[in-house]
Scaffold this motif. Structure first.
Motif, PDB file in Angstrom:
ATOM      1  N   TYR A  80       0.881  -1.163   0.000  1.00  9.42           N
ATOM      2  CA  TYR A  80       0.000   0.000   0.000  1.00  9.42           C
ATOM      3  C   TYR A  80       0.919   1.213   0.000  1.00  9.42           C
ATOM      4  N   SER A 145       1.825   3.644  14.484  1.00 12.36           N
ATOM      5  CA  SER A 145       1.429   2.772  13.382  1.00 12.36           C
ATOM      6  C   SER A 145       0.110   2.096  13.718  1.00 12.36           C
ATOM      7  N   ALA A 146      -0.496   1.525  12.683  1.00  8.71           N
ATOM      8  CA  ALA A 146      -1.739   0.778  12.902  1.00  8.71           C
ATOM      9  C   ALA A 146      -1.467  -0.434  13.789  1.00  8.71           C
ATOM     10  N   SER A 191      -0.381  -7.923  12.159  1.00  8.02           N
ATOM     11  CA  SER A 191      -0.123  -7.200  13.403  1.00  8.02           C
ATOM     12  C   SER A 191      -1.126  -7.567  14.499  1.00  8.02           C
ATOM     13  N   THR A 243      -5.367  -6.076   3.701  1.00  4.26           N
ATOM     14  CA  THR A 243      -4.061  -5.840   3.095  1.00  4.26           C
ATOM     15  C   THR A 243      -3.919  -6.541   1.742  1.00  4.26           C
ATOM     16  N   ASP A 268      -9.856  -1.829  11.853  1.00  2.00           N
ATOM     17  CA  ASP A 268      -8.563  -1.497  11.255  1.00  2.00           C
ATOM     18  C   ASP A 268      -8.837  -1.054   9.814  1.00  2.00           C
ATOM     19  N   ALA A 270      -6.500   0.793   8.142  1.00  2.00           N
ATOM     20  CA  ALA A 270      -5.168   1.397   7.970  1.00  2.00           C
ATOM     21  C   ALA A 270      -5.025   2.053   6.599  1.00  2.00           C
ATOM     22  N   ASN A 297      -4.430   5.018   8.809  1.00  6.43           N
ATOM     23  CA  ASN A 297      -3.112   5.630   8.649  1.00  6.43           C
ATOM     24  C   ASN A 297      -3.166   6.786   7.655  1.00  6.43           C
TER      25      ASN A 297
HETATM   26  N1  PLP Z   1      -3.577  -3.027   8.828  1.00  4.15           N
HETATM   27  C1  PLP Z   1      -3.717  -3.108   7.500  1.00  4.15           C
HETATM   28  C2  PLP Z   1      -5.065  -3.402   6.907  1.00  4.15           C
HETATM   29  C3  PLP Z   1      -2.608  -2.882   6.663  1.00  4.15           C
HETATM   30  O1  PLP Z   1      -2.754  -2.988   5.334  1.00  4.15           O
HETATM   31  C4  PLP Z   1      -1.358  -2.596   7.262  1.00  4.15           C
HETATM   32  C5  PLP Z   1      -0.168  -2.374   6.424  1.00  4.15           C
HETATM   33  O2  PLP Z   1      -0.208  -2.393   5.215  1.00  4.15           O
HETATM   34  C6  PLP Z   1      -1.282  -2.524   8.650  1.00  4.15           C
HETATM   35  C7  PLP Z   1      -2.406  -2.750   9.411  1.00  4.15           C
HETATM   36  C8  PLP Z   1       0.017  -2.195   9.347  1.00  4.15           C
HETATM   37  O3  PLP Z   1       0.200  -0.827   9.280  1.00  4.15           O
HETATM   38  P1  PLP Z   1       1.395  -0.122  10.108  1.00  4.15           P
HETATM   39  O4  PLP Z   1       2.600  -0.252   9.240  1.00  4.15           O
HETATM   40  O5  PLP Z   1       0.967   1.299  10.287  1.00  4.15           O
HETATM   41  O6  PLP Z   1       1.541  -0.842  11.380  1.00  4.15           O
END
Ligand code: PLP
Length: 500
Positions: A80, A145-146, A191, A243, A268, A270, A297
């Protein structure tokens, strides 16, 4: 470096930044270096004596730049995106100039107050309900961060359920702490599992079908099974914009499944959360009013440099209650395994304990400004809100919307090529600026797989996967950067549009 030298190199830096952005598409998008390349050129020890900054910049260009992947190139359609904008860049510079630590209100009142104000702006820009505004019981703060946001709200979820169970007297909270379960789907970002591991929670990734959407019936069934086993459902991540494929979970039915439970529902978003600045995408937010927390994010797709993950919660008080989890040293003086950071001053650094006004308590009015330090593990933080303030004001709501719509229109344009071409199949519905595609199966059978060949000729799916992997490799060799992914055993190519 003195002020005069700084002036010289500072001016050069601004020129270099503009030249870099203006000519970025002339560079190979992917770094061409081999692993450990930098060890050949950078000395093993820090210099004993000061070095000339011109030499440092020379080495920056000759040693560092070749190892850079150019995320803001028009040829970057991988992962992304990560955000860039000139006002945000200026925000970074002024943030560095001020060099303050935003911990308590007194540590730098503007840093604390601007974060609350701009986070309310952001909540309104993406259409969150008033329940998530800092003016009430809820509110938003910036996280690194997410992934950090997920960790934090999962810890808050643990505290909430353990507090609840400690009032029930049917189970010892120390025993309960070992039985908590966090859920996600098999499409959720890794994550979530990582957060559960760090916090010592059990974790269950629930299956999705071909459409990659998690629905309430699957969640309800899983929670029933776990409760029957004596486990305690505690937390779930629901995703807007997964993602791998950009899928959106069925928030309404999941919220319904979690109703009348103590399960914390976290959204989430993000990547896709940024699209919510455009009202035409807000139907994906259906049900968000009912969840406990929402994170996206701006550092992915809304023009603010990393780090700017915007976390909004319904109950700020719970967010600061960081649970200590399973019995530990503090549990001997604390009858339950949870504790409230903000009411345990003995655990807080002395520098933060210098009187009422430190936390923004006014001696003349009843106003109080909470310390940012209570909203995450970091005691101190950068003045990150400055970049939001610079960027949102420079673009305005309409500029932010145009930025997102432009990428989404580019994706629609790309889809017209795919439709006309006819050689590809699209895996899942395209909601935002990400598409997942594969070569048609009959074409896969004809692709020259090159040196690697295919492991098992009797398995057509393996051949299809190898053909798509080969195509992916060829596209990247041709100078565009795409990533590939896997969906229920099918290899596919992701095209993600979002570079500045
Ligand atoms: N959640 C989703 C849906 C994501 O696509 C991503 C990263 O691409 C994340 C969480 C992690 O994000 P971060 O790098 O801000 O922790």
């Amino acid at each position: 470096m003195d002020a005069e030298e700084f002036r010289k190199h500072g001016h050069e830096a601004v020129e270099a930044i503009v030249a870099y952005m203006e000519n970025i598409n002339d560079r190979p998008v992917r770094s061409q270096v081999a692993p450990n390349y930098l060890r050949q050129s950078v000395p093993k020890h820090a210099p004993k004596e000061p070095e000339d900054f011109d030499q440092v910049m020379k080495d920056f260009n000759s040693d560092i730049m070749p190892g850079i992947t150019h995320w803001h190139s028009g040829k970057f359609c991988a992962y992304y995106p990560t955000a860039f904008s000139y006002p945000s860049m200026l925000g970074e510079m002024y943030m560095a100039m001020l060099g303050v630590n935003a911990s308590t209100w007194a540590a730098s009142p503007a840093a604390t107050e601007l974060e609350y104000i701009t986070m309310d702006w952001v909540a309104k820009l993406i259409g969150l309900s008033d329940a998530f505004l800092n003016t009430g019981k809820g509110g938003g703060v910036i996280q690194n961060s997410a992934s950090d946001a997920t960790l934090l709200v999962m810890a808050a979820a643990r505290t909430r359920i353990l507090d609840h169970l400690s009032t029930q007297e049917t189970i010892d909270p120390h025993v309960a702490a070992t039985k908590l379960v966090a859920y996600s789907s098999d499409q959720t970002h890794s994550s979530c599992q990582k957060a559960a591991k760090i916090l010592g929670l059990r974790f269950r990734a629930l299956p999705t079908r071909d459409d990659c959407i998690l629905r309430g019936d699957v969640v309800r069934q899983a929670m029933r099974e776990d409760i029957a086993q004596g486990l305690i459902p505690c937390y779930i991540t629901v995703t807007i914009g997964t993602t791998s494929t950009g899928a959106v979970d069925d928030i309404t039915s999941i919220v319904e499944a979690c109703k009348d439970t103590q399960v914390w529902v976290h959204v989430d978003a993000a990547y896709a959360g940024s699209a919510m600045v455009c009202p035409e995408f807000r139907h994906f937010m259906k049900g968000v009013d009912q969840v406990d927390s929402f994170d996206f994010n701006m550092h992915k797709w809304l023009l603010i440099h990393f780090d700017c993950s915007c976390l909004f919660v319904k109950d700020r008080g719970l967010l600061v209650r960081i649970s200590t989890g399973a019995p530990d040293a503090r549990a001997t003086t604390n009858p339950t395994p949870s504790t409230t950071l903000s009411d345990t001053p003995d655990l807080r650094p002395q520098s933060l304990e210098v009187g009422g006004t430190e936390s923004g308590e006014s001696t003349t009015t009843t106003t109080r400004v909470e310390s940012l330090t209570d909203f995450g593990p970091s005691t101190n933080r950068r003045f990150r809100a400055l970049r939001l303030w610079f960027t949102i004001r420079s673009y305005g709501q309409s500029g932010l919307q145009n930025f997102i719509r432009n990428h989404i229109n580019l994706m629609r344009y790309f889809q017209t090529f795919l439709a006309a071409d006819g050689r590809f199949e699209v895996l899942t519905p395209v909601h935002f600026s990400l598409i997942g595609l594969r070569l048609n199966p009959e074409l896969c059978q004809r692709v020259d797989l090159g040196m690697g060949g295919v492991p098992d000729k009797s398995n057509p799916e393996l051949r299809n996967n190898a053909a798509n992997a080969r195509l992916h490799g060829m596209i990247n060799e041709a100078g565009v950067f795409l990533t590939k992914s896997d969906l229920h055993g099918k290899t596919f190519i992701r095209v993600s549009i979002g570079a500045f």
